[in-house]
Design a protein around this motif. Structure first.
Motif, PDB file in Angstrom:
ATOM      1  N   UNK A 166     -30.049  51.998  29.814  1.00 43.45           N
ATOM      2  CA  UNK A 166     -29.362  50.739  30.100  1.00 43.45           C
ATOM      3  C   UNK A 166     -29.461  50.409  31.582  1.00 43.45           C
ATOM      4  N   UNK A 167     -30.629  49.954  32.059  1.00 43.05           N
ATOM      5  CA  UNK A 167     -30.761  49.627  33.475  1.00 43.05           C
ATOM      6  C   UNK A 167     -29.870  48.469  33.884  1.00 43.05           C
ATOM      7  N   UNK A 168     -29.595  47.575  32.933  1.00 38.79           N
ATOM      8  CA  UNK A 168     -28.670  46.469  33.191  1.00 38.79           C
ATOM      9  C   UNK A 168     -27.599  46.523  32.112  1.00 38.79           C
ATOM     10  N   UNK A 169     -26.353  46.714  32.489  1.00 36.16           N
ATOM     11  CA  UNK A 169     -25.278  46.753  31.505  1.00 36.16           C
ATOM     12  C   UNK A 169     -24.541  45.416  31.458  1.00 36.16           C
ATOM     13  N   UNK A 205     -25.340  64.780  16.678  1.00 38.96           N
ATOM     14  CA  UNK A 205     -24.461  65.908  16.383  1.00 38.96           C
ATOM     15  C   UNK A 205     -23.697  66.283  17.644  1.00 38.96           C
ATOM     16  N   UNK A 206     -22.375  66.081  17.651  1.00 38.03           N
ATOM     17  CA  UNK A 206     -21.558  66.469  18.791  1.00 38.03           C
ATOM     18  C   UNK A 206     -21.298  67.972  18.716  1.00 38.03           C
ATOM     19  N   UNK A 207     -21.619  68.689  19.791  1.00 35.94           N
ATOM     20  CA  UNK A 207     -21.457  70.150  19.806  1.00 35.94           C
ATOM     21  C   UNK A 207     -20.765  70.556  21.097  1.00 35.94           C
ATOM     22  N   UNK A 208     -19.576  71.134  20.981  1.00 38.55           N
ATOM     23  CA  UNK A 208     -18.854  71.618  22.160  1.00 38.55           C
ATOM     24  C   UNK A 208     -19.522  72.888  22.673  1.00 38.55           C
ATOM     25  N   UNK A 209     -19.791  72.909  23.970  1.00 40.34           N
ATOM     26  CA  UNK A 209     -20.481  74.049  24.574  1.00 40.34           C
ATOM     27  C   UNK A 209     -19.546  75.236  24.703  1.00 40.34           C
ATOM     28  N   UNK A 239     -36.600  53.290  28.409  1.00 40.66           N
ATOM     29  CA  UNK A 239     -36.769  53.199  26.960  1.00 40.66           C
ATOM     30  C   UNK A 239     -35.420  53.208  26.258  1.00 40.66           C
ATOM     31  N   UNK A 240     -35.407  52.584  25.098  1.00 41.25           N
ATOM     32  CA  UNK A 240     -34.207  52.579  24.270  1.00 41.25           C
ATOM     33  C   UNK A 240     -33.841  54.018  23.893  1.00 41.25           C
ATOM     34  N   UNK A 241     -32.568  54.259  23.664  1.00 38.75           N
ATOM     35  CA  UNK A 241     -32.088  55.599  23.341  1.00 38.75           C
ATOM     36  C   UNK A 241     -32.824  56.154  22.117  1.00 38.75           C
ATOM     37  N   UNK A 250     -18.056  59.821  22.716  1.00 35.94           N
ATOM     38  CA  UNK A 250     -18.236  58.871  21.611  1.00 35.94           C
ATOM     39  C   UNK A 250     -18.105  57.438  22.116  1.00 35.94           C
ATOM     40  N   UNK A 251     -17.104  57.194  22.923  1.00 38.84           N
ATOM     41  CA  UNK A 251     -16.895  55.855  23.485  1.00 38.84           C
ATOM     42  C   UNK A 251     -18.103  55.424  24.318  1.00 38.84           C
ATOM     43  N   UNK A 252     -18.620  56.358  25.114  1.00 40.10           N
ATOM     44  CA  UNK A 252     -19.778  56.054  25.961  1.00 40.10           C
ATOM     45  C   UNK A 252     -21.009  55.725  25.120  1.00 40.10           C
ATOM     46  N   UNK A 253     -21.252  56.507  24.074  1.00 34.60           N
ATOM     47  CA  UNK A 253     -22.431  56.285  23.230  1.00 34.60           C
ATOM     48  C   UNK A 253     -22.308  54.962  22.474  1.00 34.60           C
ATOM     49  N   UNK A 254     -21.127  54.695  21.918  1.00 27.90           N
ATOM     50  CA  UNK A 254     -20.949  53.464  21.148  1.00 27.90           C
ATOM     51  C   UNK A 254     -21.080  52.220  22.023  1.00 27.90           C
ATOM     52  N   UNK A 255     -20.398  52.223  23.160  1.00 26.54           N
ATOM     53  CA  UNK A 255     -20.326  51.009  23.979  1.00 26.54           C
ATOM     54  C   UNK A 255     -21.531  50.825  24.884  1.00 26.54           C
TER      55      UNK A 255
END
Length: 652
Positions: free
Chosen positions: A214-217, A479-483, A87-89, A359-364
């Motif tokens: 993303x089964x096929x990138x 929301x980016x949250x540092x653990x 499924x889509x994100x 961020x780079x991973x999520x965007x691209x």
């Protein structure tokens, strides 16, 4: 049995069992073991198919109401040996995987489900399992010996590990009788030739589920690698798969120029692959979906962060806290937040930032921003952070606009128009200057690179896109949250509950006096203690740098940054281009690091002395319970000599 054919179709495999029974009487007929395995698997698939058609799944094991499309996904995975939910994100693949595991436990009596995921989201998986079900989950960690014992002795139905651990623990995992294997973010093993992919394929299990957005990138071979983990025979050998769907270059035999027969491949994948996009299930989704993205701190970030927390703890242990102590705590708290974004915001030299990588991973990859028409707003209150984000966007040829408080109001319309009308302008970078007064309905995705102190400001940010005129029916907030950081305390709502605390921490606040009455002081200190509780600890393997050697962002730097971020109205002449901020300028220079020469302003000094009087009044009231009458207070500053005279009346 064979006729003129040299192979048997899948739908005729089960009758081949009769041939095997008859062939047992002939010693010269040899049947390979994998043939028997194939037949056994065919009978098992037939049983599962009968169950799918006859059984109505019971979703009572899930503690929330799931959407209809999620029920479909749970049922799809629950009654198949191997499946992919792609499924889509944002459509809730995690809850579908958990639901499938719960139904498999109830239906087939499974004892253990192993979840393999990236290290940064192991705790997130555990939290969601225990939130949405009555099952317990254990994150497998410790030394190799300790992990080996936990695989065998754990009484939890769900066991959670990261991909790197599987590479080291393959033997131990196979000794623990895993029934159900769940692979999250399976694109991490899209390269079938890697050691990690090889280790995953060798895990013994009864059923397996892959969840990926993303089964096929970029390559069809990615799909082949993932499917080969599920069932190495499903798509046949790689050479056969390649010639069925890949167009090879006539001059270079190992170069692929394109693909064909994709509709045939799509139909072939239907028995194991389920994919839904948001547009298919819009009527079932809430208007705004929020996702917290947990990110680990790097060792250097953790070191800085712990040092600042220890500095605050030292101040809190003092019997009396002075205005200087208050300012120092404010700076340390600001540094704790900044270092969660990047060490560059602290030392100006290093740039350790797992958030930027995420961020780079999520965007691209997750949002596939290059090949989609998405419009994304990224909020960060630190301008230096914008420079780092901007560098990533430029490196990947992603157009963006940038807004902060130094952009004149009359030019902001140009930035918004560019974001709305220019298809190549995909991202809008903004500080709190864009948190109010702007309408950005063209955006459908918002990323909070860090959470603001005040929850109301977070709602203001969301309000920029969730308003009348919004073009997209469904909005996504990340929301980016540092653990293990102050950001987790912010996300948990442990702070900014009272105006007192907000007055100290909110950079835009004009509050310059803190109530040190018994009640106010107790409330304030308790909140601070709850924030830094546990955050001052540094793992024993990390060297603790003495407090005096730690880097602390300069007060003047923070003040300048905050001044830029405020809402301002510069309606006079300006040399700023319509594009707003020149992102090509360096984010930090040697000159910007040098503190300006300090000068004493008599009026400012007089104001400080007035605050000092109020502070003393608070201390007297705290000690005696009596108010100091400040009606007749008088402060005289001789501008010639610098002499200061302060008069007030003590209670009698």
């Amino acid at each position: 049995y064979f006729g003129k054919s040299n192979h048997i179709e899948n739908d005729k495999i089960r009758p081949f069992l009769d041939f095997i029974k008859e062939a047992e009487h002939f010693k010269f007929v040899v049947i390979r073991p994998e043939v028997r395995e194939k037949i056994e698997s065919a009978f098992e698939d037939a049983v599962l198919e009968d169950i799918r058609e006859s059984m109505i799944p019971d979703f009572k094991f899930i503690k929330i109401d799931v959407f209809d499309y999620q029920k479909e996904g749970i049922s799809f995975a629950a009654f198949r040996k191997a499946s992919i939910i792609a499924d889509e994100m944002g459509l809730g693949k995690t809850i579908q995987a958990i639901g499938a595991a719960l139904i498999k436990k109830d239906t087939f009596g499974f004892k253990h489900t192993l979840i393999v995921c990236p290290a940064s989201i192991k705790e997130q998986w555990k939290k969601e399992i225990e939130k949405f079900s009555n099952e317990k989950a254990e994150v497998i960690q410790g030394t190799p010996e300790e992990r080996q014992l936990r695989y065998i002795e754990s009484e939890c139905y769900f066991l959670i590990v990261n991909y790197e651990t599987v590479l080291r623990d393959q033997v131990a995992i196979n000794n623990s009788d895993i029934d159900f294997l769940i692979l999250d973010e399976a694109q991490r093993v899209k390269n079938y030739a890697t050691q990690t992919a090889h280790a995953i394929k060798n895990i013994n299990h009864k059923h397996v589920l892959v969840i990926t957005g993303t089964p096929i990138e970029n390559r069809l071979i990615d799909l082949f690698s993932i499917v080969s983990i599920l069932d190495p025979h499903f798509l046949g050998p790689l050479w056969e798969f390649s010639y069925q769907y890949c167009l090879f270059d006539p001059e270079r035999y190992n170069k692929i120029n394109g693909y064909y027969n994709l509709q045939e491949l799509k139909k072939r994948m239907e028995p194991i692959l389920l994919r839904r996009e948001k547009r298919n299930v819009l009527d079932q989704l809430p208007n705004v979906q929020q996702f917290n993205i947990p990110v680990m701190l790097s060792p250097l970030q953790s070191d800085y962060h712990g040092s600042y927390a220890r500095g605050i703890a030292t101040i809190l242990r003092k019997k009396f806290i002075t205005p200087y102590d208050m300012q120092r705590m404010q700076l340390l708290l600001a540094n704790m937040r900044m270092v969660c974004n990047s060490t560059f915001l602290i030392d100006g030299e290093t740039n350790e930032s797992p958030k930027l990588e995420e961020l780079k991973y999520i965007l691209l990859e997750k949002l596939d921003i290059k090949n989609s028409n998405k419009k994304i707003i990224i909020f960060s209150e630190w301008i230096k952070m914008h420079k780092l984000i901007g560098s990533i966007l430029r490196e990947n040829n992603i157009g963006f606009a940038e807004l902060n408080g130094s952009v004149p109001v009359k030019l902001r319309g140009n930035l918004i128009h560019k974001f709305e009308s220019d298809d190549s302008c995909k991202v809008f970078l903004s500080t709190e200057a864009g948190g109010s007064g702007l309408n950005l309905q063209v955006a459908d995705t918002l990323i909070n690179f860090e959470l603001p102190w005040n929850p109301a400001k977070k709602n203001q940010r969301i309000g920029r896109i969730d308003r009348l005129g919004q073009k997209s029916k469904k909005l996504i907030i990340f929301n980016f949250i540092s653990r293990h950081s102050i950001e987790e305390k912010i996300a948990a709502g442990l702070i900014v509950k009272q105006n007192l605390f907000e007055g100290v921490l909110d950079q835009s606040s004009t509050t310059n006096f803190v109530d040190f009455s018994a009640k106010g002081r107790s409330q304030f200190l308790q909140q601070l203690e709850s924030i830094i509780s546990g955050l001052e600890e540094v793992p024993p393997e990390k060297e603790i740098i003495p407090e005096t050697e730690k880097t602390v962002a300069k007060p003047e730097d923070i003040a300048k940054e905050n001044e830029k971020n405020r809402e301002i109205d510069l309606s006079g002449d300006t040399n700023e281009s319509p594009e707003g901020i020149d992102s090509s300028k360096p984010a930090l220079t040697e000159e910007s690091n040098k503190p300006e020469k300090e000068t004493v302003n008599p009026a400012e000094f007089e104001k400080i002395m007035e605050n000092g009087l109020q502070f003393l009044a608070g201390l007297v009231k705290l000690s005696t319970g009596k108010d100091v009458g400040l009606e007749g207070q008088k402060i005289d500053v001789d501008k010639e000599t610098g002499e200061v005279t302060m008069k007030f009346k003590l209670p009698v």
